[in-house]
Scaffold this active site. Structure first.
Site, PDB file in Angstrom:
ATOM      1  CD  GLU A  26      74.209 -18.136 -29.042  1.00 29.10           C
ATOM      2  OE1 GLU A  26      75.654 -17.945 -28.984  1.00 29.10           O
ATOM      3  OE2 GLU A  26      73.492 -18.849 -28.243  1.00 29.10           O
ATOM      4  CG  ASN A  71      78.850 -19.518 -25.543  1.00 31.31           C
ATOM      5  OD1 ASN A  71      78.388 -18.898 -24.350  1.00 31.31           O
ATOM      6  ND2 ASN A  71      78.808 -20.842 -25.655  1.00 31.31           N
ATOM      7  CG  ASN A 171      76.357 -15.173 -23.108  1.00 35.35           C
ATOM      8  OD1 ASN A 171      75.394 -15.298 -22.645  1.00 35.35           O
ATOM      9  ND2 ASN A 171      77.383 -16.170 -23.687  1.00 35.35           N
ATOM     10  CD  GLU A 172      76.750 -19.058 -20.575  1.00 35.56           C
ATOM     11  OE1 GLU A 172      77.502 -19.599 -21.275  1.00 35.56           O
ATOM     12  OE2 GLU A 172      75.591 -19.441 -20.411  1.00 35.56           O
ATOM     13  CE1 TYR A 243      69.759 -23.699 -22.317  1.00 34.45           C
ATOM     14  CE2 TYR A 243      71.959 -23.092 -21.138  1.00 34.45           C
ATOM     15  CZ  TYR A 243      70.988 -22.723 -22.291  1.00 34.45           C
ATOM     16  OH  TYR A 243      71.210 -21.583 -23.073  1.00 34.45           O
ATOM     17  CD  GLU A 291      72.189 -18.596 -22.895  1.00 34.86           C
ATOM     18  OE1 GLU A 291      72.653 -19.703 -22.625  1.00 34.86           O
ATOM     19  OE2 GLU A 291      73.016 -17.618 -22.895  1.00 34.86           O
ATOM     20  CD  GLN A 352      69.514 -19.951 -29.270  1.00 29.60           C
ATOM     21  OE1 GLN A 352      69.321 -19.649 -30.236  1.00 29.60           O
ATOM     22  NE2 GLN A 352      70.716 -20.058 -28.638  1.00 29.60           N
TER      23      GLN A 352
END
Length: 503
Positions: A26, A71, A171-172, A243, A291, A352
């Site tokens: 990202e 993001n 995304n999200e 996460y 992710e 990442q």
């Protein structure tokens, strides 16, 4: 302490999609700038990309890399990253409170992907933008020529189309932190319309719709159901993110978190089946877990930048978790969970790849090195390709916050018919006791152990640094043997192992 396992040749989960070992980059922190791109570095190629980083990525054999966010993508104008560099605008990134020079865009990233032997998975902005910008970006990237956007690509130096097949629809979008956050109905309708438009251009695209940002979201799992009811027949995957953190310094509970991960996967898989039944369709949708990683070490130090205290810096150090030996065990457990669910998880991206919560770290003008978590990712990616076995495991366990009985021994196994091998990836969650493991190899004409790698350390908090790059690293294992149709080995306390058997 002992554990027994049955590995039957005919008892399988399914063929593993190699893209389950994908990664993510990202425009965040030093992932791009000073991560893969540092034109003044001694190892930089003609495009300004660091050769030392490229070598470490090549060794991982990464099949796909998701780009440019994250993001970041929800307020990103892809046009800013094409054309002559000197004419590209610097923009403020609201997601991470930084600025971006746009020195790296889709052309530079595509060339880097070619150089390391990976495919692009591109994300379109469905936060501040919509259908028009998505279809224009697709035309720019994939159309051969003879149209406005494809001719602009040619003018910008790329005659042949990039032919990107995987596209993330935002995304999200369930997250209130996201620029352009939407509820499930609003996003589902936008994603469906975007998918329809993109499929009008190319019906063979693989499209990934946003699922829940994590399993603790108030909208989960209704989000998945509602979004899929809008998009099911127009997409191929639904994305999930998770996460892992050990903020309470509770290692046993930390190492049981993959139970939560597996319930997350299984719940969404059941939701996919529910919507499929409701739609009366033969079309299948799978999970893209695009992710995942350990992320908590850097939270406190990041606050000043994220709160705007430093203005709008360009490529500051952000989310630079320094991983320890305990995180090796966690990453090994997560990868085992993905292998065991390879029938529904077809894509996964460690988040990442460089500097930002990453297996690879760099110093500006200095070295690049492997973080501790590089190794379990490497072993799974290089040797975890083939057919996942559905193992029968009998292991002593313990009670955790995430499961009544968390087995001390966690493992996965992959049968590679092409090279005639059977690979096992094992974690011992017990902190003080070794465990003898007996694996009954049913239906396999087992030969001998051809590779045995062990990771242990006297300190869970041991890390690798630029000056001491091998403090936590694998060593050649001893004692793993095939005899009488069984593989036998011993797992030291808190350890990760990979064992490969030639059949």
């Amino acid at each position: 302490m002992k554990a027994s396992v049955v590995a039957n040749k005919d008892f399988t989960v399914g063929k593993i999609d190699n893209r389950v070992y994908g990664a993510f980059l990202e425009h965040l922190g030093r992932a791009i700038y000073e991560g893969i791109y540092e034109p003044d570095h001694a190892s930089a190629d003609q495009n300004g990309m660091r050769g030392d980083v490229a070598k470490l990525v090549k060794d991982l054999n990464v099949p796909v890399v998701r780009y440019p966010g994250g993001n970041f993508v929800s307020a990103y104008n892809w046009e800013d990253g094409v054309g002559p560099r000197e004419e590209r605008p610097t923009r403020l990134d609201l997601a991470w409170h930084t600025s971006d020079s746009n020195a790296v865009g889709v052309h530079e990233f595509a060339d880097w992907c070619d150089s390391v032997g990976t495919e692009m998975m591109l994300a379109v902005n469905l936060g501040s933008r919509g259908v028009d910008d998505a279809r224009n970006f697709l035309e720019y990237v994939n159309h051969p020529g003879g149209s406005y956007w494809s001719d602009l690509r040619i003018k910008n130096g790329r005659k042949e189309p990039f032919n990107v097949k995987m596209w993330c629809l935002g995304n999200e979008m369930d997250g209130p932190w996201q620029v352009g956050h939407k509820d499930a109905d609003e996003y589902g309708k936008l994603a469906a319309n975007t998918a329809r438009a993109m499929r009008m251009f190319d019906s063979e695209l693989e499209l990934i719709v946003c699922g829940s940002s994590n399993a603790d979201m108030a909208s989960y799992p209704d989000w998945e159901r509602i979004v899929l009811e809008h998009t099911y027949e127009h997409v191929d995957h639904i994305s999930l993110h998770m996460y892992f953190a050990n903020r309470d310094k509770d290692t046993p509970n930390y190492l049981a978190l993959n139970h939560k991960l597996e319930r997350y996967i299984e719940t969404v898989a059941a939701t996919i089946k529910q919507v499929k039944s409701k739609k009366r369709t033969k079309h299948d949708v799978y999970i893209s877990f695009d992710e995942w990683n350990v992320w908590y070490h850097s939270n406190k130090q990041d606050r000043e930048i994220l709160d705007g205290g430093n203005g709008w810096p360009h490529a500051p150090g952000l989310l630079e978790d320094i991983y320890n030996f305990e995180d090796v065990l966690q990453v090994g457990l997560v990868l085992n969970s993905f292998i065991r669910h390879s029938d529904v998880v077809k894509i996964a991206c460690i988040a990442q790849l460089v500097n930002v919560i990453a297996p690879i770290m760099t110093e500006k003008g200095g070295p690049a090195w492997k973080q501790t978590i590089y190794y379990p990712y490497y072993f799974a990616s290089v040797y975890g390709r083939g057919t996942a076995l559905n193992l029968l495991v009998n292991s002593p366990g313990y009670e955790s916050n995430h499961e009544d009985n968390t087995p001390f021994v966690d493992l996965s196994s992959v049968h590679n018919e092409d090279d005639g091998t059977l690979s096992f990836f094992l974690v011992n969650r017990h902190g003080t006791e070794s465990i003898e493991v007996d694996i009954d190899l049913q239906g396999f004409a087992a030969g001998e152990v051809i590779d045995h790698q062990v990771m242990t350390h006297s300190r869970l908090d041991a890390v690798n640094t630029a000056k001491n790059q091998s403090e936590v690293a694998p060593r050649k294992g001893e004692g793993a043997k095939v005899a009488d149709g069984s593989l036998r080995l011993t797992l030291p306390p808190y350890s990760y192992q990979m064992v490969r058997v030639k059949l």
